[in-house]
Design a protein around this motif. Structure first.
Motif, PDB file in Angstrom:
ATOM      1  N   CYS A  80       0.669  -0.885   0.103  1.00 45.19           N
ATOM      2  CA  CYS A  80       0.023  -0.324  -0.323  1.00 45.19           C
ATOM      3  C   CYS A  80       1.007   1.547  -0.044  1.00 45.19           C
ATOM      4  O   CYS A  80       0.110   2.459  -0.775  1.00 45.19           O
ATOM      5  CB  CYS A  80      -1.084   0.187   1.399  1.00 45.19           C
ATOM      6  SG  CYS A  80      -2.014  -1.467   1.293  1.00 45.19           S
ATOM      7  N   LEU A  81       1.988   1.512   0.802  1.00 44.83           N
ATOM      8  CA  LEU A  81       2.545   2.322   1.394  1.00 44.83           C
ATOM      9  C   LEU A  81       3.389   2.854  -0.898  1.00 44.83           C
ATOM     10  O   LEU A  81       3.649   3.409  -0.798  1.00 44.83           O
ATOM     11  CB  LEU A  81       4.284   2.421   1.607  1.00 44.83           C
ATOM     12  CG  LEU A  81       3.177   2.489   3.465  1.00 44.83           C
ATOM     13  CD1 LEU A  81       4.463   2.684   4.503  1.00 44.83           C
ATOM     14  CD2 LEU A  81       3.562   4.794   3.442  1.00 44.83           C
ATOM     15  N   THR A 112      -3.959   0.652  -6.751  1.00 43.02           N
ATOM     16  CA  THR A 112      -3.607   0.976  -5.095  1.00 43.02           C
ATOM     17  C   THR A 112      -4.720   0.565  -4.672  1.00 43.02           C
ATOM     18  O   THR A 112      -4.978   0.134  -3.202  1.00 43.02           O
ATOM     19  CB  THR A 112      -2.558   1.246  -4.740  1.00 43.02           C
ATOM     20  OG1 THR A 112      -1.339   1.632  -5.664  1.00 43.02           O
ATOM     21  CG2 THR A 112      -2.262   1.682  -3.373  1.00 43.02           C
ATOM     22  N   LEU A 113      -5.912   1.867  -4.928  1.00 46.80           N
ATOM     23  CA  LEU A 113      -6.967   1.259  -3.700  1.00 46.80           C
ATOM     24  C   LEU A 113      -7.879   0.438  -3.949  1.00 46.80           C
ATOM     25  O   LEU A 113      -8.218  -0.515  -2.923  1.00 46.80           O
ATOM     26  CB  LEU A 113      -7.949   2.583  -4.750  1.00 46.80           C
ATOM     27  CG  LEU A 113      -6.972   4.450  -4.018  1.00 46.80           C
ATOM     28  CD1 LEU A 113      -8.119   5.037  -4.701  1.00 46.80           C
ATOM     29  CD2 LEU A 113      -7.309   4.321  -2.298  1.00 46.80           C
ATOM     30  N   LEU A 114      -8.380  -0.325  -5.674  1.00 44.42           N
ATOM     31  CA  LEU A 114      -8.676  -1.760  -5.662  1.00 44.42           C
ATOM     32  C   LEU A 114      -7.655  -3.323  -5.079  1.00 44.42           C
ATOM     33  O   LEU A 114      -8.551  -3.471  -3.725  1.00 44.42           O
ATOM     34  CB  LEU A 114      -8.931  -1.915  -6.967  1.00 44.42           C
ATOM     35  CG  LEU A 114      -9.494  -1.213  -7.905  1.00 44.42           C
ATOM     36  CD1 LEU A 114      -9.508  -1.151  -9.303  1.00 44.42           C
ATOM     37  CD2 LEU A 114     -10.873  -1.144  -7.186  1.00 44.42           C
ATOM     38  N   MET A 115      -6.637  -2.943  -5.032  1.00 46.85           N
ATOM     39  CA  MET A 115      -5.816  -3.980  -4.006  1.00 46.85           C
ATOM     40  C   MET A 115      -6.167  -3.685  -2.039  1.00 46.85           C
ATOM     41  O   MET A 115      -6.640  -4.595  -1.718  1.00 46.85           O
ATOM     42  CB  MET A 115      -4.251  -3.596  -4.008  1.00 46.85           C
ATOM     43  CG  MET A 115      -3.259  -4.609  -3.924  1.00 46.85           C
ATOM     44  SD  MET A 115      -1.446  -4.068  -3.610  1.00 46.85           S
ATOM     45  CE  MET A 115      -1.852  -2.253  -2.998  1.00 46.85           C
ATOM     46  N   SER A 161     -13.215   3.922   0.332  1.00 44.34           N
ATOM     47  CA  SER A 161     -11.173   3.288  -0.466  1.00 44.34           C
ATOM     48  C   SER A 161     -10.489   3.601   0.145  1.00 44.34           C
ATOM     49  O   SER A 161      -8.875   3.079   0.353  1.00 44.34           O
ATOM     50  CB  SER A 161     -12.191   3.088  -2.177  1.00 44.34           C
ATOM     51  OG  SER A 161     -12.588   2.448  -3.174  1.00 44.34           O
ATOM     52  N   TRP A 162     -10.642   5.057   0.340  1.00 45.46           N
ATOM     53  CA  TRP A 162      -9.085   5.608   1.293  1.00 45.46           C
ATOM     54  C   TRP A 162      -9.388   5.443   2.565  1.00 45.46           C
ATOM     55  O   TRP A 162      -7.899   4.469   2.716  1.00 45.46           O
ATOM     56  CB  TRP A 162      -9.663   7.158   0.857  1.00 45.46           C
ATOM     57  CG  TRP A 162      -9.134   7.979   0.150  1.00 45.46           C
ATOM     58  CD1 TRP A 162     -10.670   8.066  -1.799  1.00 45.46           C
ATOM     59  CD2 TRP A 162      -7.821   7.948  -1.010  1.00 45.46           C
ATOM     60  NE1 TRP A 162      -9.172   8.190  -2.400  1.00 45.46           N
ATOM     61  CE2 TRP A 162      -8.874   8.695  -2.414  1.00 45.46           C
ATOM     62  CE3 TRP A 162      -6.785   7.920  -0.359  1.00 45.46           C
ATOM     63  CZ2 TRP A 162      -7.054   9.066  -3.068  1.00 45.46           C
ATOM     64  CZ3 TRP A 162      -5.883   8.252  -1.645  1.00 45.46           C
ATOM     65  CH2 TRP A 162      -6.066   8.393  -3.234  1.00 45.46           C
ATOM     66  N   LEU A 163     -10.364   4.929   2.703  1.00 37.77           N
ATOM     67  CA  LEU A 163     -10.303   4.176   4.178  1.00 37.77           C
ATOM     68  C   LEU A 163      -9.712   2.519   4.482  1.00 37.77           C
ATOM     69  O   LEU A 163      -8.441   1.886   5.377  1.00 37.77           O
ATOM     70  CB  LEU A 163     -11.614   3.901   5.250  1.00 37.77           C
ATOM     71  CG  LEU A 163     -12.382   5.545   5.666  1.00 37.77           C
ATOM     72  CD1 LEU A 163     -13.743   5.857   5.856  1.00 37.77           C
ATOM     73  CD2 LEU A 163     -11.325   5.910   7.133  1.00 37.77           C
ATOM     74  N   ALA A 187     -13.298   5.828 -10.285  1.00 40.02           N
ATOM     75  CA  ALA A 187     -14.182   5.621  -9.509  1.00 40.02           C
ATOM     76  C   ALA A 187     -14.513   4.950  -7.695  1.00 40.02           C
ATOM     77  O   ALA A 187     -14.692   5.724  -6.815  1.00 40.02           O
ATOM     78  CB  ALA A 187     -15.506   4.330  -9.771  1.00 40.02           C
ATOM     79  N   PRO A 188     -12.557   4.560  -8.077  1.00 40.82           N
ATOM     80  CA  PRO A 188     -12.617   3.822  -6.774  1.00 40.82           C
ATOM     81  C   PRO A 188     -11.431   5.449  -5.647  1.00 40.82           C
ATOM     82  O   PRO A 188     -12.039   5.442  -4.749  1.00 40.82           O
ATOM     83  CB  PRO A 188     -11.289   3.276  -7.273  1.00 40.82           C
ATOM     84  CG  PRO A 188     -11.466   2.838  -8.312  1.00 40.82           C
ATOM     85  CD  PRO A 188     -12.722   2.897  -8.796  1.00 40.82           C
TER      86      PRO A 188
END
Length: 436
Positions: free
Chosen positions: A45-46, A68-71, A117-119, A110-111
């Motif tokens: 994520c980082l 990355t957000l989807l991951m 998604s950010w949370l 969308a993400p």
């Protein structure tokens, strides 16, 4: 739950021990597995976030950031499943924002436009903190408990300093080895006895952090929605209560105007005529007074009937079953009554149930042309179920303007639900469910 062993004089509860051991295993694997997952998640994520933000200026980072957000969302789904076993409750996944159009650009953005998604990404980055704390406690407690309890098995293989007999003799032990073994067994026993609360607390620390990040906003939205729904229901009940009261007052006013008021007017006229007749025709005056007395009795009967409609004394004094029995006896259509409810209920519930049956029987007598009506009152775990069914012509409705509309408002005001099944030519079935 208890299990009795053959030949044993007593029962031995084994279910609680199994439950604790099972939860201990669940919490342990949750924490021990969460540490490497958290390490992997924070790295991915980082790295994804850094690359996405760093290259966003040349637009390459936008799809990278979306990926990355989807991951992070995928890791969040895994964590919700893992958390459910620790919290002993199902974690409802939130509803993520989707693209309103089918274009590729909309799907990419969308993400990025979705707050949850950010949370999920924030959880993937910061989850390593509670995971590390929980892992350190759980790993330490398991290792020390197992090492301490099994210390006598490997004490011989460890190097030891020369024996000092002063301490063993002071403590009453034969040698230093015995002191060492007892000391380590004591430490192992302490950590073993405190293993469950420490592991449970560590697992809850990590699980509650995940629940707050991954489902906190969703739960807050659901609570707000439930509060709004409860407020709407309360407003509907209040409106229904006001409407029911207004309908009851109009009906009472109409009944008084059409019945006792007309009779009292006629009674006043008869008494005035009798007063004039006493001087010239006493016999006619006596007949007029006798007729006035009959009018008085009829007026009293109508007033008693109206008072029964407002607050029947038998309902207050003897309860719902006795009141319904009296109500069925006064109906002009034969009534098959099944009301086994003997215990007293809340006065508001009894009153509503009584008026449901009273209004239904009145409509049956006036409009249904039925030959029989069945009244059933059943006490359920969730409330009181009142059913009135006849074999008449049907056609009844809860719509405004029909006779049952006011009854529907009265039931709603009590927090209940009223339903009517009345096909043309096939009778009417009225059902009221009242909370108790």
């Amino acid at each position: 739950m208890e299990t009795t062993y053959a030949g044993a004089p007593a029962t031995y509860p084994i279910a609680p021990a199994r439950r604790y051991l099972r939860q201990l295993g669940i919490d342990t694997q949750f924490v021990l597995l969460g540490f490497p997952i958290g390490l992997l998640t924070i790295v991915l994520c980082l790295a994804g976030f850094a690359v996405g933000v760093g290259t966003a200026i040349i637009w390459i980072g936008v799809p990278w950031l979306a990926a990355t957000l989807l991951m992070a969302r995928g890791f969040a789904h895994i964590e919700r499943r893992r958390v459910a076993s620790v919290l002993r409750r199902r974690i409802t996944p939130p509803i993520y924002r989707t693209a309103r159009t089918k274009g590729r650009v909309a799907k990419v953005f969308a993400p990025i436009a979705d707050g949850q998604s950010w949370l999920d990404l924030a959880h993937g980055i910061f989850r390593f903190i509670p995971s590390t704390i929980a892992f350190c406690f759980v790993f330490t407690w398991w290792v020390v408990a197992l090492a301490g309890l099994t210390y006598p098995l490997y004490d011989w293989a460890l190097p030891h300093p020369p024996d000092n007999m002063e301490l063993p003799e002071l403590l009453g032990f034969p040698d230093t080895a015995t002191v060492r073994i007892v000391f380590n067994l004591g430490i192992g026993l302490f950590f073993a006895l405190t293993l469950f609360p420490v592991v449970r607390g560590s697992a809850l620390l990590e699980a509650q952090f995940a629940r707050g990040m991954l489902n906190g906003v969703n739960e807050l939205r659901r609570q707000v929605a439930e509060a709004n729904a409860a407020r709407d229901v309360a407003q509907e009940q209040k409106a229904a209560a006001v409407s029911a009261e207004a309908t009851a007052l109009r009906k009472l006013e109409r009944d008084i105007h059409d019945g006792p008021q007309q009779r009292l007017v006629r009674l006043a006229m008869d008494l005035g005529r009798a007063e004039q007749q006493f001087a010239n025709d006493p016999e006619a005056a006596r007949a007029t007074v006798a007729e006035a007395l009959a009018q008085t009795r009829e007026t009293l009967d109508e007033l008693r009937a109206l008072s029964r409609g407002i607050a029947p004394p038998i309902l207050v004094d003897r309860g719902l079953r006795a009141a319904l029995t009296a109500l069925a006896g006064r109906c002009t259509v034969p009534v098959d009554l099944d009301a086994p409810v003997a215990e007293r209920l809340d006065p508001a519930v009894e009153s509503t149930a009584y008026f449901v049956v009273a209004e239904a029987l009145t409509n049956v007598a006036k409009h249904s042309h039925a030959s029989e009506v069945r009244v059933s009152v059943e006490r359920l775990a969730t409330g009181l179920l009142v059913t009135v069914a006849d074999d008449g012509v049907g056609g009844a409705s809860l719509a405004k303007g029909h006779g049952l509309a006011g009854l529907d408002d009265r039931v709603k005001a009590a927090g209940g639900v009223l339903a009517v099944e009345s096909p043309e030519g096939d009778g009417t079935r009225l059902t009221a469910a009242l909370p108790i």
